[in-house]
Design a protein around this motif. Structure first.
Motif, mmCIF file in Angstrom:
data_model
loop_
_atom_site.group_PDB
_atom_site.id
_atom_site.type_symbol
_atom_site.label_atom_id
_atom_site.label_comp_id
_atom_site.label_asym_id
_atom_site.label_seq_id
_atom_site.Cartn_x
_atom_site.Cartn_y
_atom_site.Cartn_z
ATOM 1 N N ALA A 186 0.833 -1.206 0.000
ATOM 2 C CA ALA A 186 0.000 0.000 0.000
ATOM 3 C C ALA A 186 0.869 1.258 0.000
ATOM 4 C CB ALA A 186 -0.931 -0.008 1.212
ATOM 5 N N ALA A 187 1.953 1.212 0.783
ATOM 6 C CA ALA A 187 2.861 2.358 0.830
ATOM 7 C C ALA A 187 3.488 2.592 -0.538
ATOM 8 C CB ALA A 187 3.941 2.120 1.885
ATOM 9 N N LEU A 188 3.818 1.516 -1.212
ATOM 10 C CA LEU A 188 4.396 1.587 -2.551
ATOM 11 C C LEU A 188 3.398 2.222 -3.526
ATOM 12 C CD1 LEU A 188 7.010 0.640 -3.932
ATOM 13 C CD2 LEU A 188 5.807 -1.466 -4.561
ATOM 14 N N ALA A 189 2.150 1.772 -3.434
ATOM 15 C CA ALA A 189 1.107 2.314 -4.307
ATOM 16 C C ALA A 189 0.958 3.815 -4.070
ATOM 17 C CB ALA A 189 -0.219 1.602 -4.042
ATOM 18 N N PHE A 190 0.965 4.206 -2.800
ATOM 19 C CA PHE A 190 0.801 5.620 -2.456
ATOM 20 C C PHE A 190 1.927 6.459 -3.062
ATOM 21 C CE2 PHE A 190 0.865 9.045 0.972
ATOM 22 C CZ PHE A 190 -0.172 9.753 0.380
ATOM 23 N N GLU A 191 3.156 5.885 -3.024
ATOM 24 C CA GLU A 191 4.296 6.566 -3.642
ATOM 25 C C GLU A 191 4.047 6.836 -5.119
ATOM 26 O OE1 GLU A 191 7.132 7.864 -2.453
ATOM 27 O OE2 GLU A 191 6.152 7.501 -0.525
ATOM 28 N N GLN A 192 3.258 5.961 -5.754
ATOM 29 C CA GLN A 192 2.998 6.109 -7.183
ATOM 30 C C GLN A 192 1.713 6.880 -7.454
ATOM 31 O OE1 GLN A 192 3.631 2.550 -9.367
ATOM 32 N NE2 GLN A 192 5.335 1.918 -8.069
ATOM 33 N N GLY A 193 1.211 7.556 -6.433
ATOM 34 C CA GLY A 193 0.050 8.419 -6.641
ATOM 35 C C GLY A 193 -1.276 7.686 -6.618
ATOM 36 N N ILE A 194 -1.286 6.495 -6.037
ATOM 37 C CA ILE A 194 -2.540 5.739 -5.919
ATOM 38 C C ILE A 194 -2.884 5.664 -4.441
ATOM 39 C CG2 ILE A 194 -3.677 3.518 -6.327
ATOM 40 C CD1 ILE A 194 -1.298 2.993 -8.375
ATOM 41 N N SER A 195 -4.092 6.073 -4.056
ATOM 42 C CA SER A 195 -4.431 5.931 -2.646
ATOM 43 C C SER A 195 -5.192 4.626 -2.432
ATOM 44 C CB SER A 195 -5.232 7.131 -2.137
ATOM 45 O OG SER A 195 -6.451 7.221 -2.813
ATOM 46 N N VAL A 196 -4.952 4.016 -1.278
ATOM 47 C CA VAL A 196 -5.543 2.708 -0.992
ATOM 48 C C VAL A 196 -6.565 2.840 0.137
ATOM 49 C CG1 VAL A 196 -5.080 0.313 -0.344
ATOM 50 C CG2 VAL A 196 -3.381 1.585 -1.662
ATOM 51 N N ALA A 234 -4.655 1.174 5.088
ATOM 52 C CA ALA A 234 -5.143 2.467 4.602
ATOM 53 C C ALA A 234 -4.202 3.596 5.021
ATOM 54 C CB ALA A 234 -6.553 2.730 5.126
ATOM 55 N N LEU A 235 -3.659 3.503 6.232
ATOM 56 C CA LEU A 235 -2.724 4.536 6.691
ATOM 57 C C LEU A 235 -1.485 4.586 5.794
ATOM 58 C CD1 LEU A 235 -2.703 4.442 10.598
ATOM 59 C CD2 LEU A 235 -3.262 6.381 9.110
ATOM 60 N N SER A 236 -0.925 3.408 5.516
ATOM 61 C CA SER A 236 0.257 3.389 4.648
ATOM 62 C C SER A 236 -0.102 3.780 3.228
ATOM 63 C CB SER A 236 0.913 2.019 4.598
ATOM 64 O OG SER A 236 0.649 1.282 5.738
ATOM 65 N N GLY A 237 -1.333 3.507 2.828
ATOM 66 C CA GLY A 237 -1.748 3.766 1.450
ATOM 67 C C GLY A 237 -2.331 5.150 1.243
ATOM 68 N N GLY A 238 -2.247 6.017 2.261
ATOM 69 C CA GLY A 238 -2.750 7.387 2.114
ATOM 70 C C GLY A 238 -4.254 7.450 1.891
#
Lengths: 309, 244
Positions: free
Chosen positions: B27-37, B61-65
């Motif tokens: 999820a953190a990786l996805a968030f880095e790429q502009g995707i929120s989880v 969800a926290l890690s995924g923004g």
């Protein structure tokens, strides 16, 4: 029911709230209610009552304030409570909250009001709501979350329906911001969630249906058929049924059209008809014709019908 | 100003992951790429509001923004659309906050502004939320314990499409279920502007008790890049985006 990560704020009576920006001082009296976004308290400022809504969800609160501000700008009618102050409060533990203060509306729920004052008020309340909705729509807004809990009838005379929560109010043409399933035509598969006048009129019809189904009911395989049937089963609403049904089916383009039909329905009603309904009202119920002769009863009936507006 | 596209993964699950990599890390990786989880944890009617095994929901969800919510099955529809919309606001507000820091200095956030100014900013955020385009990869846990909940999940997704398609901005959804028959995830519906017709394609129950949430999230994340790759090949793919 939902799991909230935000802290639950509980203000005890006599808590002092001093605004960070405007320095106004409010004394909390008691809690009036709480919803998804925050809690509303009765408070006093300079010995006057006001309603104070407070929450740690600053953004949602600011959106509500924006709506209240635009509604307060609509001239000539009071759409929603008037806004008095917006500010932040830093609690003793350092947590920041946003609050806004609005006029305190004292009133009955529709249910309470109708049982106190009699069902002939149904039509009047409909007209009042439609009149306000018409003004709101003309100003480019849709109420959205129209439901019984968001309405009050003022205790002070003249009795008037007031909106107390405008959190769902949405600009016309956009997606409805907040809704409650039972009153939402999207849930009933009878239309979109686009903010347009017919969305509010559907919810308005549901408000009056809900008065007679306090426990509400869920949809089945044929939602439209179910709603029409439920409406037909309410004898009190029989005179208004054609108009309410059209509202459910989205056949009105504007609140004005529905207002006209309701008012012509009311003007067609025979005064005699209203007085007969009155037997179930509180005044007539108190009158128990045990020993009195039939002639006396009918004479009283006649007198009652003269006294009633 | 050109309108952007918000990218979200919506994960619907009722339990703890038990296979593959840590979902929070993905999820953190996805968030880095502009995707929120965003994660919705579905509770059984007899479960308490703080059950064992669902702490993971909030972590992902926290890690995924994004936003997380635990909910009983019957309130699922309202929650799914609310979480999606709140997450959009949160993401947009994040952009605005970053811009503000550029203008006002690193210590300034929206909370440091007077209420009037904040109100004006929220108006802008609301406008953006209404008009921006949105892409959602829906990821549905179909492991055995979800058996009785899938019908409600389907209804909630149709309801989500009703809410989002009332917006001015355009929407595209795709749906995956996990675990898949051979792979970690299984495609249920390819990118589409609406979800009204998912009744016929909604997943049958997968067998087996594994819940590979991490690997499933990773696959979901790739759906966005696959699509942008395809988009560069076929310039006219806008044909399957519904005009609002």
């Amino acid at each position: 029911m939902m799991h909230q990560t935000s802290k639950k704020l509980n203000l005890v009576p006599n808590t002092i709230i001093r605004g960070k920006w405007h320095n106004h001082v409010y004394t909390i009296r008691r809690k009036l209610g709480s919803g998804a976004i925050g809690s509303v308290y009765l408070c006093t400022i300079n010995q006057k009552y006001a309603a104070l809504k407070i929450s740690d969800k600053s953004t949602s609160m600011m959106m509500e304030v924006n709506v209240l501000k635009s509604l307060n700008k609509v001239q000539g009618v009071c759409l929603g409570p008037s806004l008095m102050d917006v500010d932040d409060w830093i609690a003793p533990d350092g947590q920041a909250y946003t609050f806004y203060v609005m006029e305190y509306v004292r009133g009955y729920s529709l249910q309470q009001f109708l049982s106190r004052n009699g069902r002939e008020w149904v039509g009047v309340l409909m007209l009042q709501l439609l009149h306000d909705l018409k003004k709101l729509h003309e100003a480019g807004w849709i109420f959205g979350d129209l439901k019984e809990e968001n309405l009050l009838v003022t205790i002070d005379t003249p009795s008037r329906v007031r909106w107390i929560d405008v959190g769902g109010t949405t600009q016309m043409g956009r997606a409805i911001k907040e809704y409650s399933e039972f009153y939402d035509r999207g849930y009933w598969e009878m239309g979109s969630r686009k903010a347009e006048p017919s969305y509010d009129l559907f919810a308005l019809a549901m408000v009056f249906i809900s008065l007679y189904y306090p426990k509400q009911f869920a949809k089945d395989k044929h939602p439209q058929r179910l709603l029409v049937k439920k409406l037909q089963d309410i004898t009190t609403l029989r005179p208004y049924r054609p108009a309410l049904q059209k509202a459910l089916l989205g056949e009105y383009q504007t609140a004005g059209e529905m207002e006209q039909e309701i008012s012509s329905i009311i003007s067609r009603m025979r005064p005699r008809h209203t007085s007969r309904q009155k037997t179930s009202g509180p005044a007539a119920a108190a009158f128990v014709p045990e020993v009195a002769g039939l002639a006396v009863v009918s004479a009283m009936y006649y007198l009652f019908s003269l006294l009633l507006p | 100003m050109k309108k952007g596209t918000l990218k979200q993964i919506l994960l619907l699950t009722d339990g703890c992951s038990n296979k593959g990599e840590d979902p929070s890390a993905v999820a953190a990786l996805a968030f880095e790429q502009g995707i929120s989880v965003n994660v919705i944890g579905i509770l059984d009617d007899d479960q308490t509001e703080h059950p064992q095994g669902l702490e993971e929901v909030e972590q992902i969800a926290l890690s995924g923004g994004g936003i997380s919510q635990l909910v009983y099955t019957k309130a699922l529809s309202q929650t799914v659309q609310m979480v999606t919309k709140q997450a959009m606001t949160q993401t947009l507000q994040g952009f605005v906050n970053a811009e503000l820091k550029q203008i006002l200095g690193p210590e300034q956030t929206m909370e440091d502004l007077a209420p009037d100014k904040r109100g004006e900013i929220m108006e802008v955020v609301e406008d953006m939320g209404e008009t921006c385009d949105l892409e959602v990869v829906v990821l549905v846990d179909t492991s055995a314990s979800m058996r009785d909940k899938l019908l409600t999940v389907k209804e909630a997704l149709i309801d989500l499409s009703i809410s989002l398609n009332a917006r001015i901005g355009r929407n595209r959804f795709c749906i995956f279920s996990f675990p898949g028959r051979r792979k970690d995830i299984q495609k249920v519906l390819d990118w589409s502007p609406r979800l009204d017709n998912i009744s016929s394609v909604f997943p049958k129950l997968s067998s087996g008790g594994v819940t590979p949430t991490g690997p499933a999230l990773r696959e979901a994340m790739y759906q966005f890049s696959k699509k942008s790759l395809l988009r560069s090949l076929h310039k006219d793919d806008a044909s399957n985006i519904e005009e609002a």
